[in-house]
Design an enzyme around this catalytic site. Structure first.
Site, PDB file in Angstrom:
ATOM      1  N   ASP A  24      -6.453   1.079   0.942  1.00 44.25           N
ATOM      2  CA  ASP A  24      -6.633   1.150   2.448  1.00 44.25           C
ATOM      3  C   ASP A  24      -8.157   0.812   2.950  1.00 44.25           C
ATOM      4  O   ASP A  24      -9.080   0.441   2.411  1.00 44.25           O
ATOM      5  CB  ASP A  24      -6.186   2.748   2.829  1.00 44.25           C
ATOM      6  CG  ASP A  24      -7.083   3.520   2.671  1.00 44.25           C
ATOM      7  OD1 ASP A  24      -8.527   3.114   2.094  1.00 44.25           O
ATOM      8  OD2 ASP A  24      -7.179   4.752   3.266  1.00 44.25           O
ATOM      9  N   LYS A  47       0.803  -1.254  -0.188  1.00 45.59           N
ATOM     10  CA  LYS A  47       0.063  -0.045  -0.073  1.00 45.59           C
ATOM     11  C   LYS A  47       0.768   1.534   0.272  1.00 45.59           C
ATOM     12  O   LYS A  47       0.643   2.171  -0.917  1.00 45.59           O
ATOM     13  CB  LYS A  47      -0.830   0.057   1.109  1.00 45.59           C
ATOM     14  CG  LYS A  47      -2.203   1.084   1.007  1.00 45.59           C
ATOM     15  CD  LYS A  47      -2.638   1.366   2.486  1.00 45.59           C
ATOM     16  CE  LYS A  47      -1.850   2.121   3.419  1.00 45.59           C
ATOM     17  NZ  LYS A  47      -2.487   2.459   4.766  1.00 45.59           N
TER      18      LYS A  47
END
Ligand code: SF4
Length: 255
Positions: A138, A120
């Site tokens: 997320d 991420k």
């Protein structure tokens, strides 16, 4: 969601916010990388508060290494997991100096090989610092994609793969910012604010949250009906309660 609906979904989010970006404050790719590493399981606001004074004096990996782990720990102690994060930031800064001449690398593989950098974080840096069409998933993006039916998936990897497949041009570069901001401010975790959502008719989530006035009315109605039913029950109980017995016999004397 059909292809035309996906296009319309992003068209409306883009119309509402034509130039979305991360809310993490930074002035170069290195500071962005550090801020994203620090933001794991913390809010962007808390990272910004800690990083403003830090980034005023630390702009390069060399300055960070010279600053040292102890001072860094002290500077970020208001952020969750600050001990581990301080270690990682110093280690990744050393790696940047050693392997990349103090620059932030531009490939996912190189970024993910740095201490404290996961997929991420790499996606956010590639997208925000280098303009790549990556999809950082997320908690907000994951929720919005599943709730709406835009890109459902059992885990973040599945959602990311679906976004890769379905997001059309010209929205690919900013898609993840729109999804994060939509999840953070409108499609909130506990109570999505459907009544003011620009994609309400495209979203498959049911039941939609009604406007606050309507919720206040129905909650008042519920309270009213609960109150009258409590009153009825109390009345019934009173009616059925035997009268106090005043003719209780005196206790017999003890022998
Ligand atoms: S309609 Fe409600 S659930 Fe659907 S995207 Fe909008 S805020 Fe989220």
């Amino acid at each position: 969601m059909k292809r035309e609906q996906v296009f319309e979904f992003f068209r409306r989010l883009a119309e509402a916010n034509p130039s979305p970006t991360t809310e993490l404050e930074s002035s170069n790719p290195y500071q962005l990388l550090v801020a994203v590493v620090l933001s794991a399981q913390a809010t962007d606001a808390s990272v910004n508060i800690a990083c403003r004074p830090l980034f005023a004096r630390i702009k390069t990996p060399r300055q960070m290494v010279d600053f040292g782990e102890n001072q860094l720990r002290e500077a970020i102690k208001t952020i969750g997991l600050f001990n581990t994060k301080a270690k990682n930031v110093i280690a990744l800064s050393e790696a940047l100096i050693r392997d990349y001449g103090g620059e932030v690398p531009r490939t996912r593989e190189e970024l993910q090989a740095l201490p404290g950098v996961g997929r991420k974080t790499a996606n956010v840096v590639l997208n925000t610092a280098f303009g790549e069409e990556t999809f950082a998933v997320d908690t907000h993006v994951f929720r919005v994609c599943n709730r709406t039916g835009l890109a459902p998936g059992k885990n973040v990897d599945e959602v990311e793969a679906k976004l890769e497949k379905i997001v059309p041009q010209p929205f690919r570069r900013d898609a993840h910012h729109w999804l994060i901001l939509h999840g953070r401010y409108t499609c909130k975790a506990r109570l999505p604010e459907c009544w003011r959502c620009p994609v309400i008719d495209l979203c498959r989530y049911k039941p939609k949250t009604p406007p606050p006035e309507e919720r206040a009315k129905s909650s008042a109605a519920r309270t009213g009906s609960r109150a009258s039913s409590t009153a009825r029950t109390a009345k019934g109980r009173t009616a059925g309660t035997p009268k106090a017995n005043h003719s209780r016999s005196r206790p017999s004397r003890l022998p």
